[in-house]
Design an enzyme around this catalytic site. Structure first.
Site, mmCIF file in Angstrom:
data_model
loop_
_atom_site.group_PDB
_atom_site.id
_atom_site.type_symbol
_atom_site.label_atom_id
_atom_site.label_comp_id
_atom_site.label_asym_id
_atom_site.label_seq_id
_atom_site.Cartn_x
_atom_site.Cartn_y
_atom_site.Cartn_z
ATOM 1 N N HIS A 10 -13.078 64.805 -16.924
ATOM 2 C CA HIS A 10 -13.511 63.802 -17.902
ATOM 3 C C HIS A 10 -12.586 63.740 -19.114
ATOM 4 O O HIS A 10 -12.054 62.679 -19.443
ATOM 5 C CB HIS A 10 -14.942 64.091 -18.331
ATOM 6 C CG HIS A 10 -15.907 64.155 -17.194
ATOM 7 N ND1 HIS A 10 -16.027 63.131 -16.278
ATOM 8 C CD2 HIS A 10 -16.780 65.107 -16.798
ATOM 9 C CE1 HIS A 10 -16.939 63.450 -15.376
ATOM 10 N NE2 HIS A 10 -17.402 64.647 -15.670
ATOM 11 N N CYS A 42 -22.271 65.244 -12.428
ATOM 12 C CA CYS A 42 -23.680 64.981 -12.708
ATOM 13 C C CYS A 42 -24.325 64.126 -11.623
ATOM 14 O O CYS A 42 -25.550 64.008 -11.558
ATOM 15 C CB CYS A 42 -23.842 64.304 -14.064
ATOM 16 S SG CYS A 42 -22.861 62.799 -14.248
#
Length: 446
Positions: A10, A42
């Site tokens: 990320h 996630c």
């Protein structure tokens, strides 16, 4: 200007894509030990549960896109060491096994985190799995197909989401955690009581307040998980205990927390000149306390990565800190939290009070309405808001984003009582739930 970025999930992806736009003449190289970038871990539970059928949908970038931006993308390359005095990195090509030295003017460390793996008897058995990256997701799905009894160790967000996914696949699930309640880090007891009741109703066995001490089995397959309170049968075990920052490359070269999280200032600079860091490798300012804390979240990572790019040449935009705001959907419950729980605040020695609202979220004259449970934690003396939680079968999670802004801006409960929120019977009451919390606290003080 020659820039090296280490790691590309990320924070790394946000950093390099922004730098390519801001500094088109820069020589940007990203080193990534995996063969993919930007995987949204996630979403693993959604993939396991069949909500997301194609794991490729959990990527929002890829090496080819980075190359098209002019970034020198080095996949399957492992950085072995960093010399911040000489501004060099030593890198191994994991395909050819060749090693070389590269130099930089600016270094960005976005090496992320890795699951905590306890060292105990049986930890190396073949069907004890981690849950972090794309390869883990594929292995979990493959092995879960034939598993009947699955043990999940760790009752945080990832563990709870996997428990839900496995239960919906018809598996017999046991959830083990050393804390007395599920989601202990995020929610106080009235909230976790509801979640635990729902899990038990659906047949999930909760083994809370106990620690795993060993895994035993035969033919390299785990069959039993032993804890401080008993034994549990298992065909498959998923470890979701937590994460540690991947920062050994900068050990003794930059300032860190005791757990190894790199300390960065509000411009994402480390204590070493020309070395920046972002994402799960870092500790950042936690606004409820004003102190550095380790809060590995994708939202923090992309913000920090973007700020690295903006501040690489000169300090430009300050990081606003974090409240650790997060949300989760468990069966029919929509849940979100921000800042500190009441328990966390008390454990930190803070003098806090709380207001809990348990009310229909919209007027009773509407054809349907759901209960909403809202809790706001605040300092007793100042009234400053330090945390909040919400749970409802209606999706009221955006109220926690609002309270996150309140914490970031040091708002008080009496101010919250009179914030201008709209009223529309489809969505709320004339006094919004947040207004109600502020007014109740105000009347208590008065």
């Amino acid at each position: 200007m020659k820039i090296i970025v280490i790691g590309c999930t990320h924070a790394g992806t946000a950093t390099v894509t922004q730098m390519a736009k801001l500094y088109p003449d820069a020589d940007i190289t990203v080193y990534e030990r995996n063969d993919n970038v930007s995987f949204l871990s996630c979403g693993i539970a959604l993939h396991v549960g069949g909500v997301v059928n194609n794991a490729e949908q959990l990527f929002y970038s890829n090496p080819e896109q980075l190359k098209r931006l002019g970034i020198n993308t080095k996949m399957r390359h492992d950085v072995l060491s960093i010399n911040t005095d000489r501004k060099t990195v030593r890198v191994r090509n994991l395909v050819t096994r060749e090693t070389n030295i590269d130099t930089y003017d600016k270094l960005v460390v976005t090496t992320g985190s890795w699951p905590i793996i306890p060292q105990m008897e049986g930890i190396g058995l073949d069907n004890i799995l981690l849950c972090k990256n794309y390869a883990h997701a594929q292995t979990i799905i493959q092995k879960a197909e034939s598993a009947r009894k699955i043990v999940v160790v760790g009752a945080g967000y990832i563990g709870i989401e996997l428990v839900e996914a496995f239960e919906q696949l018809g598996k017999q699930v046991t959830l083990i955690d050393n804390t007395p309640r599920v989601l202990f880090k995020y929610l106080d007891e009235p909230f976790t009581d509801l979640v635990e009741t729902e899990l038990k109703t659906r047949g999930v066995e909760l083994a809370l307040g106990q620690c795993v001490t060993a895994f035993t089995g035969e033919n390299n397959q785990v069959h039993k998980v032993t804890t401080t309170a008993g034994q549990y049968e298992a065909d498959l075990v998923i470890l979701c205990i937590g994460f540690r920052p991947n920062t050994a490359l900068l050990q003794d070269q930059v300032e860190m927390l005791p757990n190894g999280a790199i300390l960065v200032d509000e411009y994402m600079r480390t204590s070493c000149p020309d070395v920046y860091a972002a994402g799960d490798s870092c500790a950042i300012r936690f606004n409820p306390t004003g102190k550095h804390a380790y809060i590995p979240l994708a939202t923090n990572a992309v913000r920090m990565g973007t700020l690295v790019a903006r501040n690489l040449i000169k300090p430009t935009i300050k990081y606003l800190g974090t409240q650790g705001t997060s949300g989760i959907k468990i069966f029919d419950y929509n849940i979100a939290s921000t800042g500190m729980t009441e328990q966390a605040a008390l454990d930190a020695g803070m003098n806090v009070k709380e207001i809990t609202i348990n009310d229909d979220y919209r007027p009773d004259f509407m054809p349907t309405h759901e209960k909403a449970l809202l809790k706001v934690v605040y300092e007793e003396e100042s009234g400053r808001i330090v945390g909040a939680q919400v749970l409802s079968k209606a999706d009221l999670t955006q109220s926690i984003n609002t309270l996150s802004v309140c914490i970031q801006n040091n708002m008080t409960m009496d101010e919250l009582g009179f914030v201008d929120f709209f009223f529309q019977p489809h969505y709320n009451k004339p006094w919004n739930l947040l207004n109600q919390a502020g007014l109740q606290a105000y009347s208590t003080v008065g």
